[in-house]
Design a protein around this motif. Structure first.
Motif, PDB file in Angstrom:
ATOM      1  N   CYS A  38      -9.691  -4.171   3.624  1.00 49.09           N
ATOM      2  CA  CYS A  38      -9.150  -4.642   2.566  1.00 49.09           C
ATOM      3  C   CYS A  38      -9.837  -5.232   1.217  1.00 49.09           C
ATOM      4  N   HIS A  50      -6.376  -3.616  -6.087  1.00 52.37           N
ATOM      5  CA  HIS A  50      -4.985  -3.873  -5.629  1.00 52.37           C
ATOM      6  C   HIS A  50      -5.224  -5.276  -5.272  1.00 52.37           C
ATOM      7  N   GLU A  96       1.905   2.285  -3.330  1.00 51.24           N
ATOM      8  CA  GLU A  96       0.859   2.947  -4.343  1.00 51.24           C
ATOM      9  C   GLU A  96       0.693   4.309  -4.661  1.00 51.24           C
ATOM     10  N   HIS A 112     -10.595  -2.451  -1.311  1.00 49.89           N
ATOM     11  CA  HIS A 112      -9.667  -2.175  -2.280  1.00 49.89           C
ATOM     12  C   HIS A 112      -9.273  -3.427  -3.210  1.00 49.89           C
ATOM     13  N   CYS A 170       0.895  -1.382  -0.071  1.00 50.28           N
ATOM     14  CA  CYS A 170      -0.039  -0.047  -0.050  1.00 50.28           C
ATOM     15  C   CYS A 170       0.887   1.383   0.122  1.00 50.28           C
ATOM     16  N   CYS A 227      -6.235   1.466   5.581  1.00 52.65           N
ATOM     17  CA  CYS A 227      -5.890   0.081   5.170  1.00 52.65           C
ATOM     18  C   CYS A 227      -4.616  -0.128   5.912  1.00 52.65           C
ATOM     19  N   CYS A 257      -4.331  -6.436  -1.783  1.00 48.98           N
ATOM     20  CA  CYS A 257      -5.339  -6.178  -0.844  1.00 48.98           C
ATOM     21  C   CYS A 257      -6.430  -7.244  -1.068  1.00 48.98           C
ATOM     22  N   LEU A 309      -5.235   4.687   1.294  1.00 47.29           N
ATOM     23  CA  LEU A 309      -5.052   3.649   1.882  1.00 47.29           C
ATOM     24  C   LEU A 309      -4.573   3.625   3.146  1.00 47.29           C
TER      25      LEU A 309
END
Lengths: 134, 134, 134, 134
Positions: free
Chosen positions: C102, C109, C47, C105, C44, C56, C112, C53
């Motif tokens: 997660c 991703h 990214e 996302h 993350c 997250c 995730c 995020l």
């Protein structure tokens, strides 16, 4: 005298390889540094300029993990274990890297300034303990 | 392909300093070794000849702690951090010491035999990863 | 039979409160989930849409920490300790929160998506072990 | 004002769910209790009457592990995470069990007396923080 020092002095092993005062100081510096690094990572995650702090967060998290493991191993160090010196070296490498990285953001972020200081203090305490182990 | 390998391959960093396969193998060996060493310490605590196993328990606990920290740091190693090599050295020292100690009780205690093997496997995986980091 | 299962079966305590198979499965799920959550936090951080995020990453780091502690405690669980059930509850709360975060996302991703799955698997394994402890 | 308190106050989140003073006190009590419990386990391993201290060592190690994880999670608690309350409950269960077990050896072993005190202090700090979270 701190609780940790009292605790180490009540150990049945009697005089041990490591100086109890240096051991307690290092253990406490590692524990404090672990908490401060974790808190700095979380504070960085709350900053607007988050993108500039990605390396700082990663360095914080690694340093926190290694300091916490070092504190745990030192708290069981009645007699110096075979991996203690190598672990102190790893802790010093993590603290040096985190101090350097956080110092770059110290004028912008008070949490980075405090964290750089805690890392230098921990690096110092590890070095003193390592020298005393001979 | 293990979950860990899939995970490391989904990282946005793309090709990284460390070989993902060696990284995943080392990370998994560290995680397994941490669990096995903790379990060996607990099994030793249940043996009748507990007095003979004090060094073994201490070595197990240190090795478990250092392997767990190494696994955690490696699982965040998108790019090799500045303390990774030093931590791998500490992990190898802990595994070598624990393998040697547990091997001495391997003919008496199956848990020590399994633990010595896990330590040697972890030592090996750390060494391979370290060499690949150059 | 995994190394962990063999290890738990070699424990001198003999038949224990916890079913060794459920114990090993839970321990391994916790260890895997800890690594996957740490790797997801690091991914993350790499990214472009890092700002989306932050929650997250925080949830990942908490889940990794609690799963790792649960794995360590379970690996010493010859007989169920007095805090084991409460720790399993904390681990389940962390896994449920991380799976939910997660999952949001997961389509964007892959890390995730894999992490949400690992969290659900760990939650499940904790629940089964908890039920078996009665 | 402790380094930890200063650190928590420098967090960009501003006023947070948890009272920073209670948070810092709990975090520091958890860190101290983790070190003291690890040191008590190691001291017990050095006693002649080791056979009487097996339960104490196991309880110490579990308590140390759970306290250390709680300290790490709390040090990242800008806003209270979804598993914080459950983890505080687990920490309180571990501390209560360890305080009770160590208290039984307190008249014989100074390290057990100090450890029982640290566990009660930590239990207390967790309870106060938990109440404040509402």
């Amino acid at each position: 005298m701190s609780v940790i020092t009292k605790m180490l002095e009540s150990h049945p092993a009697g005089p041990r390889a490591a100086d109890p005062r240096l051991l307690a100081e290092c253990l406490e510096a590692c524990g404090e540094c672990a908490s401060v690094c974790n808190a700095c990572a979380d504070a960085c995650l709350g900053e607007d300029m988050l993108g500039d702090l990605v390396t700082c967060i990663r360095t914080n998290l690694d340093c926190a993990q290694i300091c916490a493991a070092t504190a745990a191993v030192l708290s069981r160090t009645a007699t110096t274990g075979p991996a203690t010196a190598a672990l102190l070296h790893a802790c010093m490498a993590a603290c040096a890297a985190c101090a350097e990285e956080c110092q770059q953001h110290a004028s912008m972020h008070e949490h980075c300034r405090i964290c750089a200081e805690a890392c230098r203090r921990c690096l110092n305490a590890c070095e003193k303990l390592l020298v005393s182990l001979g």
